[in-house]
Design a protein around this motif. Sequence first.
Motif, PDB file in Angstrom:
ATOM      1  N   SER A   7       0.848  -1.182   0.000  1.00  0.00           N
ATOM      2  CA  SER A   7       0.000   0.000   0.000  1.00  0.00           C
ATOM      3  C   SER A   7       0.889   1.238   0.000  1.00  0.00           C
ATOM      4  CB  SER A   7      -0.919   0.015   1.222  1.00  0.00           C
ATOM      5  OG  SER A   7      -0.161   0.034   2.412  1.00  0.00           O
ATOM      6  N   GLY A   8       0.305   2.367  -0.410  1.00  0.00           N
ATOM      7  CA  GLY A   8       1.009   3.634  -0.295  1.00  0.00           C
ATOM      8  C   GLY A   8       1.499   4.246  -1.592  1.00  0.00           C
ATOM      9  N   GLY A   9       1.302   3.596  -2.708  1.00  0.00           N
ATOM     10  CA  GLY A   9       1.730   4.187  -3.973  1.00  0.00           C
ATOM     11  C   GLY A   9       0.860   5.375  -4.348  1.00  0.00           C
ATOM     12  N   GLY A  10       1.272   6.080  -5.401  1.00  0.00           N
ATOM     13  CA  GLY A  10       0.467   7.198  -5.848  1.00  0.00           C
ATOM     14  C   GLY A  10       1.235   8.165  -6.730  1.00  0.00           C
ATOM     15  N   LEU A  11       0.627   9.325  -6.942  1.00  0.00           N
ATOM     16  CA  LEU A  11       1.199  10.378  -7.785  1.00  0.00           C
ATOM     17  C   LEU A  11       1.657  11.524  -6.893  1.00  0.00           C
ATOM     18  CD1 LEU A  11       1.669  11.835 -10.521  1.00  0.00           C
ATOM     19  CD2 LEU A  11      -0.726  12.540 -10.406  1.00  0.00           C
ATOM     20  N   VAL A  12       2.925  11.914  -7.031  1.00  0.00           N
ATOM     21  CA  VAL A  12       3.466  13.027  -6.264  1.00  0.00           C
ATOM     22  C   VAL A  12       4.297  13.915  -7.173  1.00  0.00           C
ATOM     23  CG1 VAL A  12       3.520  11.781  -4.066  1.00  0.00           C
ATOM     24  CG2 VAL A  12       5.520  11.744  -5.577  1.00  0.00           C
ATOM     25  N   GLN A  13       4.539  15.124  -6.718  1.00  0.00           N
ATOM     26  CA  GLN A  13       5.402  16.034  -7.460  1.00  0.00           C
ATOM     27  C   GLN A  13       6.865  15.813  -7.078  1.00  0.00           C
ATOM     28  OE1 GLN A  13       3.791  19.950  -6.554  1.00  0.00           O
ATOM     29  NE2 GLN A  13       2.678  19.955  -8.503  1.00  0.00           N
ATOM     30  N   ALA A  14       7.752  16.160  -7.977  1.00  0.00           N
ATOM     31  CA  ALA A  14       9.178  16.027  -7.707  1.00  0.00           C
ATOM     32  C   ALA A  14       9.541  16.789  -6.439  1.00  0.00           C
ATOM     33  CB  ALA A  14       9.982  16.543  -8.888  1.00  0.00           C
ATOM     34  N   GLY A  15      10.416  16.180  -5.649  1.00  0.00           N
ATOM     35  CA  GLY A  15      10.845  16.793  -4.399  1.00  0.00           C
ATOM     36  C   GLY A  15      10.035  16.383  -3.193  1.00  0.00           C
ATOM     37  N   MET A  16       8.889  15.761  -3.424  1.00  0.00           N
ATOM     38  CA  MET A  16       8.033  15.357  -2.319  1.00  0.00           C
ATOM     39  C   MET A  16       8.412  13.969  -1.821  1.00  0.00           C
ATOM     40  SD  MET A  16       4.349  16.893  -3.454  1.00  0.00           S
ATOM     41  CE  MET A  16       3.646  16.504  -1.860  1.00  0.00           C
ATOM     42  N   SER A  17       7.695  13.518  -0.791  1.00  0.00           N
ATOM     43  CA  SER A  17       7.979  12.233  -0.164  1.00  0.00           C
ATOM     44  C   SER A  17       6.782  11.299  -0.269  1.00  0.00           C
ATOM     45  CB  SER A  17       8.329  12.431   1.312  1.00  0.00           C
ATOM     46  OG  SER A  17       9.478  13.230   1.463  1.00  0.00           O
ATOM     47  N   LEU A  18       7.076  10.020  -0.151  1.00  0.00           N
ATOM     48  CA  LEU A  18       6.040   8.987  -0.198  1.00  0.00           C
ATOM     49  C   LEU A  18       6.547   7.793   0.597  1.00  0.00           C
ATOM     50  CD1 LEU A  18       3.285   8.797  -1.707  1.00  0.00           C
ATOM     51  CD2 LEU A  18       4.489   7.504  -3.474  1.00  0.00           C
ATOM     52  N   THR A  19       5.635   7.121   1.286  1.00  0.00           N
ATOM     53  CA  THR A  19       6.013   5.923   2.040  1.00  0.00           C
ATOM     54  C   THR A  19       5.195   4.736   1.567  1.00  0.00           C
ATOM     55  OG1 THR A  19       6.579   7.209   4.008  1.00  0.00           O
ATOM     56  CG2 THR A  19       6.189   4.861   4.310  1.00  0.00           C
ATOM     57  N   LEU A  20       5.892   3.666   1.244  1.00  0.00           N
ATOM     58  CA  LEU A  20       5.256   2.410   0.871  1.00  0.00           C
ATOM     59  C   LEU A  20       5.282   1.453   2.060  1.00  0.00           C
ATOM     60  CD1 LEU A  20       6.858   1.802  -2.651  1.00  0.00           C
ATOM     61  CD2 LEU A  20       4.712   2.959  -2.107  1.00  0.00           C
ATOM     62  N   SER A  21       4.241   0.641   2.160  1.00  0.00           N
ATOM     63  CA  SER A  21       4.171  -0.393   3.190  1.00  0.00           C
ATOM     64  C   SER A  21       3.883  -1.725   2.533  1.00  0.00           C
ATOM     65  CB  SER A  21       3.061  -0.083   4.198  1.00  0.00           C
ATOM     66  OG  SER A  21       3.258   1.153   4.820  1.00  0.00           O
ATOM     67  N   CYS A  22       4.356  -2.783   3.181  1.00  0.00           N
ATOM     68  CA  CYS A  22       4.088  -4.129   2.679  1.00  0.00           C
ATOM     69  C   CYS A  22       3.961  -5.061   3.872  1.00  0.00           C
ATOM     70  CB  CYS A  22       5.218  -4.569   1.762  1.00  0.00           C
ATOM     71  SG  CYS A  22       5.134  -6.294   1.255  1.00  0.00           S
ATOM     72  N   ALA A  23       2.812  -5.691   4.002  1.00  0.00           N
ATOM     73  CA  ALA A  23       2.554  -6.582   5.125  1.00  0.00           C
ATOM     74  C   ALA A  23       2.451  -8.022   4.651  1.00  0.00           C
ATOM     75  CB  ALA A  23       1.267  -6.173   5.829  1.00  0.00           C
ATOM     76  N   ALA A  24       3.168  -8.888   5.339  1.00  0.00           N
ATOM     77  CA  ALA A  24       3.098 -10.324   5.058  1.00  0.00           C
ATOM     78  C   ALA A  24       2.063 -10.947   5.976  1.00  0.00           C
ATOM     79  CB  ALA A  24       4.456 -10.968   5.281  1.00  0.00           C
ATOM     80  N   SER A  25       1.260 -11.835   5.416  1.00  0.00           N
ATOM     81  CA  SER A  25       0.234 -12.496   6.219  1.00  0.00           C
ATOM     82  C   SER A  25       0.048 -13.926   5.745  1.00  0.00           C
ATOM     83  CB  SER A  25      -1.088 -11.734   6.126  1.00  0.00           C
ATOM     84  OG  SER A  25      -1.564 -11.733   4.796  1.00  0.00           O
ATOM     85  N   GLY A  26      -0.598 -14.717   6.594  1.00  0.00           N
ATOM     86  CA  GLY A  26      -0.855 -16.096   6.238  1.00  0.00           C
ATOM     87  C   GLY A  26      -0.196 -17.054   7.206  1.00  0.00           C
ATOM     88  N   SER A  27       0.087 -18.254   6.710  1.00  0.00           N
ATOM     89  CA  SER A  27       0.650 -19.320   7.545  1.00  0.00           C
ATOM     90  C   SER A  27       2.169 -19.176   7.624  1.00  0.00           C
ATOM     91  CB  SER A  27       0.276 -20.683   6.957  1.00  0.00           C
ATOM     92  OG  SER A  27      -1.137 -20.808   6.865  1.00  0.00           O
ATOM     93  N   ILE A  28       2.597 -18.219   8.449  1.00  0.00           N
ATOM     94  CA  ILE A  28       3.999 -17.820   8.532  1.00  0.00           C
ATOM     95  C   ILE A  28       4.643 -18.330   9.810  1.00  0.00           C
ATOM     96  CG2 ILE A  28       5.567 -15.852   8.698  1.00  0.00           C
ATOM     97  CD1 ILE A  28       3.540 -14.288   6.993  1.00  0.00           C
ATOM     98  N   PHE A  29       5.821 -18.950   9.658  1.00  0.00           N
ATOM     99  CA  PHE A  29       6.635 -19.298  10.817  1.00  0.00           C
ATOM    100  C   PHE A  29       7.621 -18.173  11.113  1.00  0.00           C
ATOM    101  CE2 PHE A  29       8.670 -21.804  13.955  1.00  0.00           C
ATOM    102  CZ  PHE A  29      10.041 -21.623  13.802  1.00  0.00           C
ATOM    103  N   SER A  30       8.298 -17.705  10.060  1.00  0.00           N
ATOM    104  CA  SER A  30       9.239 -16.589  10.235  1.00  0.00           C
ATOM    105  C   SER A  30       9.430 -15.861   8.910  1.00  0.00           C
ATOM    106  CB  SER A  30      10.586 -17.073  10.760  1.00  0.00           C
ATOM    107  OG  SER A  30      11.237 -17.881   9.792  1.00  0.00           O
TER     108      SER A  30
END
Length: 120
Positions: A7-30
């Motif tokens: 999540s977190g993508g989008g359209l921004v102007q040059a010089g600005m900031s953006l933060t992307l996130s990525c969450a892992a889910s499901g049958s996870i051990f590590s």
Amino acid sequence: QVQLVESGGGLVQAGMSLTLSCAASGSIFSVNDMAWYRQVPGKQRELVARISTGGNTIYADTMKGRFTISRDNAKNTVYLQMNSLKPEDTAVYYCNAKIVGVDFRSANYWGQGAQVTVSS
């Protein structure tokens, strides 16, 4: 079943900031190394940054000083803070993670991709 959701993508102007996130889910051990890659049409997918479980990081030379990768191990989530964005940063950004499932099998997983567009 394991999945990575970005999540977190989008359209921004040059010089600005953006933060992307990525969450892992499901049958996870590590969750081991997590990373961000990016790809523009007609070019190979390239590494942006990688972070280990212990927080050790590596960056592509063109992103050093502008991008910061971090993770929250309790949430199985990786972030990419992007500052001073340039039009040439326009790409689809993909989350990647090496995950051990509850069956103790390790596999490499990819997120669905998040479009980042930087206008001049």
